[in-house]
Design a protein around this motif. Structure first.
Motif, PDB file in Angstrom:
ATOM      1  N   GLU A 142       0.835  -1.202   0.000  1.00 18.20           N
ATOM      2  CA  GLU A 142       0.000   0.000   0.000  1.00 18.20           C
ATOM      3  C   GLU A 142       0.878   1.264   0.000  1.00 18.20           C
ATOM      4  O   GLU A 142       0.655   2.191  -0.784  1.00 18.20           O
ATOM      5  CB  GLU A 142      -0.892  -0.037   1.242  1.00 18.20           C
ATOM      6  N   ASN A 183       2.564   1.858  -3.379  1.00 18.36           N
ATOM      7  CA  ASN A 183       1.623   2.445  -4.328  1.00 18.36           C
ATOM      8  C   ASN A 183       1.404   3.923  -4.039  1.00 18.36           C
ATOM      9  O   ASN A 183       1.351   4.737  -4.957  1.00 18.36           O
ATOM     10  CB  ASN A 183       0.294   1.685  -4.318  1.00 18.36           C
ATOM     11  N   ASN A 184       1.287   4.280  -2.775  1.00 19.67           N
ATOM     12  CA  ASN A 184       1.091   5.684  -2.420  1.00 19.67           C
ATOM     13  C   ASN A 184       2.331   6.526  -2.703  1.00 19.67           C
ATOM     14  O   ASN A 184       2.215   7.719  -2.984  1.00 19.67           O
ATOM     15  CB  ASN A 184       0.653   5.826  -0.963  1.00 19.67           C
ATOM     16  N   PHE A 236     -11.096  -1.294  -0.371  1.00 19.03           N
ATOM     17  CA  PHE A 236     -10.122  -0.241  -0.621  1.00 19.03           C
ATOM     18  C   PHE A 236     -10.847   1.056  -0.921  1.00 19.03           C
ATOM     19  O   PHE A 236     -12.024   1.070  -1.295  1.00 19.03           O
ATOM     20  CB  PHE A 236      -9.161  -0.609  -1.766  1.00 19.03           C
ATOM     21  N   GLU A 259      -2.736  10.583  -5.780  1.00 22.18           N
ATOM     22  CA  GLU A 259      -3.597   9.519  -5.271  1.00 22.18           C
ATOM     23  C   GLU A 259      -3.159   9.070  -3.879  1.00 22.18           C
ATOM     24  O   GLU A 259      -1.973   8.920  -3.596  1.00 22.18           O
ATOM     25  CB  GLU A 259      -3.576   8.308  -6.200  1.00 22.18           C
ATOM     26  N   TRP A 295      -9.802   5.201  -2.490  1.00 23.94           N
ATOM     27  CA  TRP A 295      -8.777   6.065  -3.054  1.00 23.94           C
ATOM     28  C   TRP A 295      -9.328   7.469  -3.249  1.00 23.94           C
ATOM     29  O   TRP A 295     -10.531   7.660  -3.418  1.00 23.94           O
ATOM     30  CB  TRP A 295      -8.243   5.515  -4.378  1.00 23.94           C
ATOM     31  N   TYR A 337      -4.189   5.770  -1.675  1.00 20.63           N
ATOM     32  CA  TYR A 337      -4.848   4.465  -1.764  1.00 20.63           C
ATOM     33  C   TYR A 337      -4.800   3.836  -0.380  1.00 20.63           C
ATOM     34  O   TYR A 337      -3.751   3.817   0.262  1.00 20.63           O
ATOM     35  CB  TYR A 337      -4.099   3.606  -2.787  1.00 20.63           C
TER      36      TYR A 337
END
Length: 127
Positions: free
Chosen positions: A19, A22-23, A90, A67, A92, A69
């Motif tokens: 996570e 991705n962020n 999830f 973003e 976002w 997430y």
């Protein structure tokens, strides 16, 4: 601490680090979590192998700016020393075409133990 508790703790950490990668929008870091032969199913299509998955994630990074997430309500219906399956919700938020946007959905991941570490073998996200 039992082996099952330790196993779950390690996998929760794996998912939190995924996570965070991705962020951070760090594609190299993100793909380091993914098996070479993985399959990802997203709302916009299905992707087989690290090359296709990488391209799909890069397109998402380019489309959704700023973003954030978040994985929520993580559950482990399958949890062994070699294979784990998790399901979660999830959410976002980000900027798409200059406008604030947000979304939410459900996710399922199959994770395998390979070469001394966990790798994402399958991810299915749906809104």
């Amino acid at each position: 601490m039992t082996n099952q508790v330790a196993l779950e703790s390690g996998l929760v950490l794996f998912m939190r680090e995924y996570e965070q990668a991705n962020n951070a929008r760090d594609i190299e870091r993100v793909v380091s979590f993914i098996a070479e032969d993985a399959t990802y199913w997203f709302s916009d299509g299905s992707y087989q192998g690290i090359g296709e998955i990488r391209s799909a994630i890069e397109r998402t990074f380019a489309k959704i700016l700023d973003e954030v997430y978040e994985i929520q309500d993580l559950e482990w219906p399958v949890l062994t020393a070699d294979v784990a399956v998790c399901r979660y919700r999830f959410a976002w938020t980000g900027v798409v075409d200059g406008e604030p946007r947000s979304g939410q959905g459900r996710g399922t991941n199959a994770i395998v133990w390979r070469d001394g570490c966990w790798r994402m073998l399958h991810e299915h996200l749906s809104s």
